[in-house]
Design a protein around this motif. Structure first.
Motif, mmCIF file in Angstrom:
data_model
loop_
_atom_site.group_PDB
_atom_site.id
_atom_site.type_symbol
_atom_site.label_atom_id
_atom_site.label_comp_id
_atom_site.label_asym_id
_atom_site.label_seq_id
_atom_site.Cartn_x
_atom_site.Cartn_y
_atom_site.Cartn_z
ATOM 1 N N GLY A 126 -43.045 67.197 8.142
ATOM 2 C CA GLY A 126 -42.695 68.470 7.818
ATOM 3 C C GLY A 126 -40.948 67.774 6.751
ATOM 4 O O GLY A 126 -40.542 68.636 6.268
ATOM 5 N N LEU A 127 -40.647 66.844 6.658
ATOM 6 C CA LEU A 127 -39.191 66.604 7.040
ATOM 7 C C LEU A 127 -39.635 66.348 5.148
ATOM 8 O O LEU A 127 -38.559 66.897 4.805
ATOM 9 N N ASP A 128 -40.660 66.562 4.574
ATOM 10 C CA ASP A 128 -40.699 65.838 2.777
ATOM 11 C C ASP A 128 -41.204 67.630 2.321
ATOM 12 O O ASP A 128 -40.320 67.607 1.255
ATOM 13 N N VAL A 129 -41.323 68.502 3.448
ATOM 14 C CA VAL A 129 -41.457 69.727 2.942
ATOM 15 C C VAL A 129 -40.134 70.590 3.096
ATOM 16 O O VAL A 129 -40.751 71.807 3.362
ATOM 17 N N GLY A 130 -39.790 69.273 3.506
ATOM 18 C CA GLY A 130 -37.667 70.531 4.324
ATOM 19 C C GLY A 130 -37.439 71.176 5.346
ATOM 20 O O GLY A 130 -36.911 71.762 5.722
ATOM 21 N N ALA A 131 -38.988 70.235 6.063
ATOM 22 C CA ALA A 131 -38.829 71.196 7.708
ATOM 23 C C ALA A 131 -38.308 69.830 8.651
ATOM 24 O O ALA A 131 -38.734 69.013 8.497
ATOM 25 N N ARG A 132 -37.551 70.827 9.285
ATOM 26 C CA ARG A 132 -36.535 69.615 10.440
ATOM 27 C C ARG A 132 -37.975 69.478 11.378
ATOM 28 O O ARG A 132 -38.081 70.605 11.887
ATOM 29 N N VAL A 133 -37.897 68.390 12.443
ATOM 30 C CA VAL A 133 -38.926 68.633 13.963
ATOM 31 C C VAL A 133 -38.439 67.970 14.866
ATOM 32 O O VAL A 133 -37.779 66.410 14.616
ATOM 33 N N LEU A 134 -38.229 68.144 15.600
ATOM 34 C CA LEU A 134 -37.755 67.762 17.419
ATOM 35 C C LEU A 134 -39.501 67.687 18.604
ATOM 36 O O LEU A 134 -39.888 68.348 17.612
ATOM 37 N N LEU A 135 -39.412 66.137 18.261
ATOM 38 C CA LEU A 135 -40.847 65.873 19.023
ATOM 39 C C LEU A 135 -40.162 65.366 20.597
ATOM 40 O O LEU A 135 -39.247 64.921 20.698
ATOM 41 N N TYR A 136 -40.838 66.541 21.476
ATOM 42 C CA TYR A 136 -40.590 66.438 23.204
ATOM 43 C C TYR A 136 -41.691 65.490 23.726
ATOM 44 O O TYR A 136 -42.848 65.419 23.781
ATOM 45 N N GLU A 137 -41.439 64.326 24.240
ATOM 46 C CA GLU A 137 -42.168 63.191 25.202
ATOM 47 C C GLU A 137 -41.933 63.680 25.913
ATOM 48 O O GLU A 137 -41.019 63.702 26.814
ATOM 49 N N ALA A 138 -42.625 63.838 27.180
ATOM 50 C CA ALA A 138 -42.943 63.720 28.535
ATOM 51 C C ALA A 138 -44.155 64.455 29.366
ATOM 52 O O ALA A 138 -45.027 63.989 28.772
ATOM 53 N N LEU A 181 -46.722 64.121 12.007
ATOM 54 C CA LEU A 181 -46.119 65.641 11.294
ATOM 55 C C LEU A 181 -44.750 65.194 11.433
ATOM 56 O O LEU A 181 -43.984 66.192 10.330
ATOM 57 N N ARG A 182 -43.750 64.387 11.839
ATOM 58 C CA ARG A 182 -41.973 64.740 11.567
ATOM 59 C C ARG A 182 -42.012 64.377 9.895
ATOM 60 O O ARG A 182 -41.350 65.018 9.532
ATOM 61 N N GLN A 183 -42.739 63.164 9.839
ATOM 62 C CA GLN A 183 -42.743 63.172 8.004
ATOM 63 C C GLN A 183 -42.810 63.932 7.258
ATOM 64 O O GLN A 183 -42.150 64.322 6.675
#
Length: 316
Positions: free
Chosen positions: A189-201, A185-187
């Motif tokens: 999102g970046l391809d369409v101009g959306a930044r992504v924060l991924l929270y792991e916990a 999803l990060r990739q």
């Protein structure tokens, strides 16, 4: 002038209101429909449009609770901008407690998807079309894989100044500069101009109060940073965040029963003893040592390990 309504699926959400939408995914063999549940909180005042999602892997339930608590504290009449919340993306996996989809595909390796592809590809395409394409930022909530445990952390492209600022604002104890994986999803999102924060916990199939609290406060801090919310008193003091550039797993050099001597969040030095492996009679057969200095951001919770298994994840 009044703010325009927000279009998603076949409905429109008026400014200053919230609405739940069911986006069609597929049909079960019994004839029942499977839908993607989405809640749109469309603020009265203009502002950024962001999404927050959880359970791309069906066993990652912790993020679902994070989203529930975040939504419970939001009022569309005072929110500036729009929040699109998708608490369960992998609906079919979530219903059975399975990380993957029924065809065993990993949804987070199936983006951006296709309207005519596999089930995973179709869900990814639906999510990209109806959610990601309408937003400028996403917060993707995850837990560790089966029988692993993660220290609360943000994984993102920290070389991007805006992403770095938002990752810092989230306030997880650790933020890690992480490479982007194809099909994630990060990739996409970046391809369409959306930044992504991924929270792991936390762990799969488990609610753990501390990772939930960090996640809820983190999402709210990002909303404050984007001026979508006024800062409540409990979020005024920013927490200390450790920035890490690389990470790697210490792997078992033998087979045995694992006894770890470190906890999540511990700072360790290269060469430090982290635990050991014993045989079934309790005889120590191998020690486990740190291969680098850093902070422990992940642990296996499996008591029985084989040579090559990942044991301790250390970020530098």
């Amino acid at each position: 002038m009044a703010r325009e309504s927000f279009a998603i699926g076949n409905v429109r959400v008026r400014a200053g209101s919230a609405k739940e939408v069911e986006l069609p995914i597929t049909r079960l063999v019994t004839g029942g429909d499977v839908t993607l549940p989405v809640r749109v909180i469309h603020g009265r005042e203009p502002g950024p449009v962001i999404w927050v999602n959880a359970a791309i892997h069906g066993d990652e339930v912790l993020g679902v609770e994070v989203i529930r608590r975040v939504m419970a504290g939001l009022d569309p009449k005072s929110l500036r901008g729009t929040l699109v919340a998708v608490p369960v993306v992998n609906v079919l996996g979530f219903m059975t407690g399975d990380r993957y989809l029924p065809d065993r595909r990993d949804l987070n390796r199936s983006f951006p998807g296709s309207a005519r592809g596999s089930l995973a590809s179709r869900i990814a395409h639906l999510f990209m079309t109806e959610v990601v394409s309408k937003c400028e930022l996403g917060i993707d909530l995850h837990t560790a894989a089966d029988r692993r445990d993660n220290y609360p952390q943000i994984r993102a492209d920290l070389d991007d100044p805006v992403t770095h600022r938002l990752a810092l604002a989230f306030g997880a104890p650790v933020m890690v500069h992480a490479k982007i994986r194809d099909g994630s999803l990060r990739q996409a999102g970046l391809d369409v101009g959306a930044r992504v924060l991924l929270y792991e916990a936390g762990m799969a199939m488990r609610f753990d109060e501390e990772p939930i609290r960090v996640g809820v406060e983190g999402v709210r801090r990002v909303l404050v940073q984007l001026d979508m919310l006024d800062c409540p008193p409990e979020l005024i003091d920013p927490p200390y965040v450790e920035e890490c550039r690389t990470s790697g797993w210490v792997r078992a050099r033998g087979t045995g029963i694992l006894h770890l001597e470190v906890n999540l969040g511990a700072e360790v030095s290269a060469g430090q003893r982290l635990g050991g492996l014993s045989d079934t009679f309790g005889r120590r057969v191998r020690l486990v040592h740190a291969d680098r200095s850093g902070v422990v951001i992940g642990l296996t919770r499996a008591p029985i390990v084989n040579a090559g298994d990942a044991l301790v994840h250390i970020a530098q």
